[in-house]
Design an enzyme around this catalytic site. Structure first.
Site, short mmCIF file in Angstrom:
data_model
loop_
_atom_site.label_atom_id
_atom_site.label_comp_id
_atom_site.label_asym_id
_atom_site.label_seq_id
_atom_site.Cartn_x
_atom_site.Cartn_y
_atom_site.Cartn_z
N ASP A 88 34.36 58.29 49.66
CA ASP A 88 35.55 58.53 48.83
C ASP A 88 35.90 60.02 48.77
OD1 ASP A 88 37.67 57.88 47.21
OD2 ASP A 88 36.47 57.50 45.41
N ASN A 107 42.63 48.28 48.80
CA ASN A 107 43.34 49.34 49.53
C ASN A 107 44.63 48.85 50.20
OD1 ASN A 107 40.23 50.92 50.55
ND2 ASN A 107 41.64 51.57 48.94
C1 IPE Z 1 36.73 52.68 47.58
O1 IPE Z 1 37.48 53.85 47.40
C2 IPE Z 1 37.05 52.05 48.89
C3 IPE Z 1 36.66 52.81 50.08
C4 IPE Z 1 35.96 53.92 50.07
C5 IPE Z 1 37.08 52.26 51.34
P1 IPE Z 1 38.83 53.84 46.56
O2 IPE Z 1 39.29 55.25 46.53
O3 IPE Z 1 39.77 52.84 47.08
O4 IPE Z 1 38.31 53.38 45.13
P2 IPE Z 1 39.03 53.38 43.71
O5 IPE Z 1 40.24 52.52 43.84
O6 IPE Z 1 39.38 54.80 43.39
O7 IPE Z 1 38.03 52.82 42.78
C1 IPE Z 2 38.50 57.29 50.75
O1 IPE Z 2 39.28 58.38 50.37
C2 IPE Z 2 39.08 56.54 51.91
C3 IPE Z 2 39.59 55.20 51.56
C4 IPE Z 2 39.58 54.68 50.37
C5 IPE Z 2 40.14 54.40 52.63
P1 IPE Z 2 40.53 58.21 49.41
O2 IPE Z 2 41.74 58.01 50.25
O3 IPE Z 2 40.30 57.18 48.38
O4 IPE Z 2 40.57 59.66 48.76
P2 IPE Z 2 40.97 60.01 47.25
O5 IPE Z 2 40.14 59.17 46.35
O6 IPE Z 2 42.43 59.72 47.12
O7 IPE Z 2 40.66 61.46 47.13
MG MG Z 3 39.52 57.21 46.52
#
Ligand code: IPE
Ligand code: IPE
Ligand code: MG
Length: 235
Positions: free
Chosen positions: A12, A60
């Site tokens: 994340d 997602n």
């Molecule tokens: C969790 O990250 C899913 C992945 C890392 C693929 P998110 O960024 O989607 O999680 P939330 O929604 O903030 O909990």
């Molecule tokens: C994790 O990074 C990747 C996925 C969830 C696919 P994020 O895209 O969630 O990054 P933040 O949380 O917005 O920083």
């Molecule tokens: Mg995230």
């Protein structure tokens, strides 16, 4: 140092990493792919037998269309580029999630690389893709029902066998980057006794030495599984 058998990671913080640098979110995802590559290699070197990466959650799908496209394009490129390397390192690719619901190009490359690496036995790389922990549990229940399994034959073991991770050990260590303190529907059944490691570092900055730190941290802990500390010490 004791090396965990199964490490699961919630990668994340790609978006925030990019924002911090005045870049597009897509650049964060691109950098995140490089971090993933390095961590896969490090795990293989250390002798980790199962590595699970949270790559794309069911939730997602609610992101903007162009971001979803970027993520799947990056995944496709990554798999094409890494196919030979995975094979060389003896890494078997496996997917936790329904492949049929993914874009065609991704489906094709996933199936191809899974076939190409099917006999690799040094490490299993699970990509949690289009993944939801709750849905996985419901699906397992449905599978058992569809097979006509009698209630008394439903045990923790027969149930676990119907999960996407069927046949693999539970994660010993679950890592989440970016400072968020939640599971986000990840490996709910399998993480019952996992140790958790949270770091503020954004995923693109999670280097192999950060992984080493997480493993060292785990080594300093005592896993009790319900026993007293003394019982574990004397075992
Ligand atoms: C969790 O990250 C899913 C992945 C890392 C693929 P998110 O960024 O989607 O999680 P939330 O929604 O903030 O909990
Ligand atoms: C994790 O990074 C990747 C996925 C969830 C696919 P994020 O895209 O969630 O990054 P933040 O949380 O917005 O920083
Ligand atoms: Mg995230």
């Amino acid at each position: 140092m004791h090396i965990p058998t199964h490490i699961a990671i919630i990668m994340d913080g790609n978006g925030r990493w990019a924002k911090q640098r005045g870049l597009q979110r897509s650049e964060g995802h691109r950098a995140g792919t490089e971090a993933a590559r390095a961590v896969v290699t490090r795990c293989r070197e250390l002798g980790v037998r199962h590595l699970t990466l949270y790559t794309f959650s069911k939730e997602n799908w609610s992101r903007p269309k162009d971001e979803i496209k970027t993520l799947f394009d990056l995944l496709t490129t990554f798999l094409k580029r890494e196919e030979a390397g995975l094979k060389e390192q003896g890494i078997r690719l496996n997917v936790l999630g329904e492949i049929d619901d993914m874009p065609l190009a991704v489906r094709q490359v996933l199936r191809h690389v899974m076939r190409q690496t099917a006999t690799c036995s040094e490490m299993t790389l699970n990509l949690a893709l289009n993944y939801s922990g709750r849905e996985e549990i419901v699906r397992a229940a449905r599978n058992l029902a569809a097979k006509g399994v009698p209630p008394e034959a439903i045990t923790e073991e027969t149930f676990a066998a119907e999960l996407w991770t069927g046949g693999q050990p539970d994660p010993d260590l679950v890592i989440r980057t970016s400072g968020e303190l939640r599971l986000s529907n990840y490996l709910l059944f399998q993480s019952a006794y996992a140790e958790f490691y949270f770091t503020d570092i954004y995923w693109p900055d999670f280097t192999p030495s950060e992984l080493d730190k997480a493993i060292e941290d785990l080594n300093g802990r005592q896993r009790r599984f319900g026993k007293t500390g003394e019982q574990v010490d004397n075992a």
